[in-house]
Design an enzyme around this catalytic site. Structure first.
Site, PDB file in Angstrom:
ATOM      1  N   TRP A 107       4.129  -0.739  -0.644  1.00 34.72           N
ATOM      2  CA  TRP A 107       3.696  -1.214   0.669  1.00 34.72           C
ATOM      3  C   TRP A 107       2.746  -0.210   1.321  1.00 34.72           C
ATOM      4  O   TRP A 107       1.769  -0.599   1.980  1.00 34.72           O
ATOM      5  CB  TRP A 107       4.904  -1.445   1.574  1.00 34.72           C
ATOM      6  N   HIS A 108       2.990   1.083   1.117  1.00 39.18           N
ATOM      7  CA  HIS A 108       2.095   2.084   1.682  1.00 39.18           C
ATOM      8  C   HIS A 108       0.737   2.077   0.993  1.00 39.18           C
ATOM      9  O   HIS A 108      -0.269   2.472   1.588  1.00 39.18           O
ATOM     10  CB  HIS A 108       2.721   3.482   1.566  1.00 39.18           C
ATOM     11  N   GLY A 109       0.693   1.656  -0.274  1.00 35.87           N
ATOM     12  CA  GLY A 109      -0.567   1.604  -1.001  1.00 35.87           C
ATOM     13  C   GLY A 109      -0.318   1.674  -2.500  1.00 35.87           C
ATOM     14  O   GLY A 109       0.787   2.010  -2.948  1.00 35.87           O
TER      15      GLY A 109
END
Length: 393
Positions: A329-331
């Site tokens: 989700w962060h990347g």
């Protein structure tokens, strides 16, 4: 214009906030306050989403989200929707549809580098509005939401104080605040708390985080020795906390001023005695969201279907699933994936050690052990933030 990034944003924000304060202090509640909240959101979105293409993307996403929620709710209440197999299929389809725009955005850097496509989607806050939409779909599936009105859903999904940095709210809780009739005294308490949060946000972000970045972090970014990296681990961890906690304090404070009691996001995370305690204190709205909607559902479904002989296997795989998704989700960069797997390993290791400690007594109780636990936990957390920063990669 990024929310809470500069003083110009706060100046513009006075336009919706000052009338909201007068309405609250005059005891005006109910639909009037709700309509002003919706107007405030629309007005601020016009400032936040510049150029106009960003506003069109956010508007398109909202309409997409509302259609998903609206039609899934209607299906859930229909005769076909009362059949388990039909409901399950449409439920998964609704989840995929709700998550798809965010997935395309997260995969976009990889897709561009591979020459596959460039996603036209991607506006500020897409992650948080996706969480709100998905949470609403899940609660409709559980039969907890019976009605979703267009304007209420608009106010919830695009609520401007929490748009870019959270915290992540739940539709039923948010709706309860909208419908609650606040007395003059109750709103006065909200206002006092809201102002306190806003000033705390200024202290955290524009004083402490600013000074850490200017006098330490900026210099450490130019030095790449082992000693500098060790110092960077501590500096970046505290900078990350005060910067993010500052954003969250602003979001909570402005929400309170508008009469919405947005949940907390931080609760003294660096005094955690173990890694489970840390995730009950750090970015709480996100960790609780993942716990309730991913981890617990995976574990309960695994127990119901008897997927694993060992009851701990489902819990450990649940941690891997939870933190793996959280990392992505962060990347899609390597440090975020490793960060997620690192915390999954910490949760599994602590759970195993905690069970073994009941037999072998590796550690005891009392102030000494509590202090040692805080120090050890903090260093595991700090190393995780070092991974997250990308410095090691």
């Amino acid at each position: 214009m990024t929310p809470y990034e500069n003083f110009a944003f706060f100046s513009w924000m006075l336009i919706p906030l000052v009338p909201a304060i007068f309405l609250g202090l005059l005891g005006v509640s109910g639909r009037v306050r709700t309509l002003w909240l919706i107007f405030s959101t629309i007005f601020m979105l016009g400032l936040i989403y510049r150029p106009a293409t960003s506003l069109l993307q956010a508007t398109g996403f909202f309409l997409w989200a509302y259609l998903i929620v609206h039609f899934f709710l209607r299906f859930r209440q229909s005769e076909k929707g009362k059949q388990v197999q039909n409901l399950k299929r449409v439920y998964y389809l609704a989840l995929v549809a709700a998550i798809l725009p965010l997935v395309l955005v997260k995969l976009n850097p990889l897709a561009v580098s591979w020459g596959i496509w460039k996603s036209p989607i991607g506006f500020l806050g897409i992650s948080y509005v996706t969480f709100r939409t998905v949470g609403t779909v899940i609660e409709i599936r559980d039969g907890l939401i019976k009605e979703v009105k267009f304007l209420d859903f608009l106010a919830f999904v695009l609520f401007f104080p929490t748009l870019s940095s959270g915290p992540i709210d739940r539709y039923r809780r948010f709706l309860g605040d909208i419908e609650k009739k606040l007395t003059r005294k109750e709103y006065g308490d909200y206002l006092a708390d809201g102002i306190d949060y806003v000033f705390r946000g200024f202290l955290y972000k524009f004083v402490i985080a600013y000074l850490i970045n200017k006098h330490s972090l900026a210099w450490l970014n130019t030095v790449h020795t082992g000693a500098a990296t060790f110092q960077y681990m501590y500096t970046y961890s505290f900078y990350l906390f005060f910067d993010f906690a500052g954003y969250s304090a602003f979001a909570v404070g402005v929400s309170y001023i508008l009469g919405i009691k947005t949940p907390e996001n931080f609760n003294k995370p660096f005094i955690s005695k173990n890694i489970k305690d840390f995730w009950n204190r750090w970015h709480m709205s996100l960790s609780f969201w993942f716990r309730d909607y991913i981890y617990m559902r995976f574990v309960l479904d695994s127990a119901k279907k008897k997927r694993f002989k060992n009851k701990y296997t489902s819990a450990y795989l649940g941690y891997l699933l939870l933190f793996g998704i959280m990392g992505i989700w962060h990347g899609t960069a390597l440090q975020y994936i490793v960060y997620g797997l690192y915390h999954a390993a910490l949760m599994v290791s602590y759970d195993w050690l905690e069970r073994k400690n009941k037999i072998h007594k590796f550690w005891g109780t009392g102030k000494f052990w509590d202090g040692l636990a805080i120090v050890v936990t903090a260093h595991f957390v700090f190393f995780g933030f070092l991974i997250f920063s990308g410095r090691l990669f």
